[in-house]
Write a protein that holds these residues in place. Structure first.
Motif, PDB file in Angstrom:
ATOM      1  N   ASP A   9      91.200  61.396  -4.856  1.00  0.00           N
ATOM      2  CA  ASP A   9      91.105  61.711  -3.094  1.00  0.00           C
ATOM      3  C   ASP A   9      92.696  61.912  -2.922  1.00  0.00           C
ATOM      4  O   ASP A   9      93.038  60.774  -2.673  1.00  0.00           O
ATOM      5  CB  ASP A   9      90.439  60.702  -2.655  1.00  0.00           C
ATOM      6  N   CYS A  23      83.010  60.081  -0.796  1.00  0.00           N
ATOM      7  CA  CYS A  23      83.159  58.729  -1.102  1.00  0.00           C
ATOM      8  C   CYS A  23      82.664  57.846  -1.384  1.00  0.00           C
ATOM      9  O   CYS A  23      83.331  56.547  -0.550  1.00  0.00           O
ATOM     10  CB  CYS A  23      84.678  59.144  -0.428  1.00  0.00           C
ATOM     11  N   CYS A  38      85.841  67.041  -3.816  1.00  0.00           N
ATOM     12  CA  CYS A  38      84.333  66.806  -3.483  1.00  0.00           C
ATOM     13  C   CYS A  38      83.136  67.145  -4.848  1.00  0.00           C
ATOM     14  O   CYS A  38      83.399  68.310  -4.416  1.00  0.00           O
ATOM     15  CB  CYS A  38      83.905  66.038  -1.867  1.00  0.00           C
ATOM     16  N   ARG A  45      84.531  54.018  -3.725  1.00  0.00           N
ATOM     17  CA  ARG A  45      86.168  54.052  -3.214  1.00  0.00           C
ATOM     18  C   ARG A  45      86.447  53.510  -4.408  1.00  0.00           C
ATOM     19  O   ARG A  45      86.843  52.006  -4.650  1.00  0.00           O
ATOM     20  CB  ARG A  45      87.152  53.735  -2.305  1.00  0.00           C
ATOM     21  N   SER A 102      80.839  60.099  -5.612  1.00  0.00           N
ATOM     22  CA  SER A 102      80.447  60.936  -4.678  1.00  0.00           C
ATOM     23  C   SER A 102      78.653  59.855  -4.730  1.00  0.00           C
ATOM     24  O   SER A 102      78.391  59.961  -5.784  1.00  0.00           O
ATOM     25  CB  SER A 102      80.338  62.260  -4.582  1.00  0.00           C
ATOM     26  N   CYS A 150      86.888  58.974  -5.717  1.00  0.00           N
ATOM     27  CA  CYS A 150      85.995  58.336  -5.084  1.00  0.00           C
ATOM     28  C   CYS A 150      84.695  59.220  -6.316  1.00  0.00           C
ATOM     29  O   CYS A 150      85.245  59.543  -6.860  1.00  0.00           O
ATOM     30  CB  CYS A 150      85.872  59.405  -4.044  1.00  0.00           C
TER      31      CYS A 150
END
Length: 166
Positions: A100, A124, A85, A127, A118, A116
Motif C-alpha cells: 500500500d 485492503c 490492488c 491491513r 484483498s 494490504c
C-alpha cells in the motif's frame, strides 16, 4: 531495534548494539551493520505470481519465520511485490498481499510500507503489519517481511502492471 529517524523522505534507520547503522543498512543477529542488497535470501515460490489463480493448494505466510531480507524471483527473473490492488484468490492464496504505497528509490534507502490483503469487501480488507523495502543497484528490491496477520494471506510477486479489473 528500529528507530524511525528520518534520513530521506520516510527512510528508516536501524539501531545495532547501542549504535545506529548508517542509512540503508540493517543490524544482523551478531550486532553488526550490513547492506541488505548484499545479504538477502532468494524467494523463488512460483505460486506467489500475480498471474496464479490456482486455489488447489492455498498458502499462508502467517506461520513463516521470516528472518532477514528477501529478493523475489519468478522463473529465475527478479521481480517485485505489486504496489497495486491484486484481486482475491491470486498468488496461491485467498487474500493476496500487496504494498500500500510506492516502491522506494535508491536515494530513499530503507522505507517502511503498509501491506494490504484483498478480499470480498475490497482491496485492503486486511491491513497487515508494515514491511521494510530497499531499492538496490542493479534495478531490484529487497524486502524485510513479517508474518501475515492471519490465514490465508500471502505475499504476491510480479513485474507487470495489472491488466484486470477489480
Amino acid at each position: 531495534m528500529i528507530s524511525l529517524s528520518p534520513v530521506a523522505d520516510s527512510s528508516v534507520l536501524f539501531s545495532c548494539g547501542g549504535q545506529q547503522c548508517p542509512a540503508g543498512q540493517d543490524c544482523s543477529s551478531a550486532n553488526t551493520c550490513y547492506d541488505p542488497c548484499q545479504n538477502y535470501t532468494s524467494l523463488n515460490d512460483s505460486w506467489r505470481s500475480t498471474n496464479n489463480t490456482d486455489q488447489s493448494n492455498v498458502h499462508c505466510d502467517q506461520y513463516l519465520q521470516w528472518q532477514g531480507w528477501y529478493r523475489m524471483f519468478l522463473e529465475g527473473t527478479s521481480v517485485r511485490m505489486p504496489d497495486y490492488c491484486v484481486p482475491m484468490q491470486r498468488c496461491g492464496t485467498h487474500a493476496p498481499m500487496w504494498i500500500d504505497g510506492t516502491h522506494p528509490s535508491i536515494l530513499d534507502k530503507v522505507v517502511q510500507r503498509g501491506v494490504c490483503g484483498s478480499w470480498t469487501s475490497g482491496c485492503c480488507t486486511f491491513r497487515s503489519n508494515p514491511i521494510h523495502i530497499k531499492a538496490c543497484p542493479g534495478n531490484y528490491y529487497v524486502y524485510k517481511f513479517v508474518s501475515s496477520i492471519g490465514c490465508s494471506l500471502a505475499y504476491c510477486a510480479g513485474n507487470s502492471f495489472p491488466c484486470y479489473s477489480i
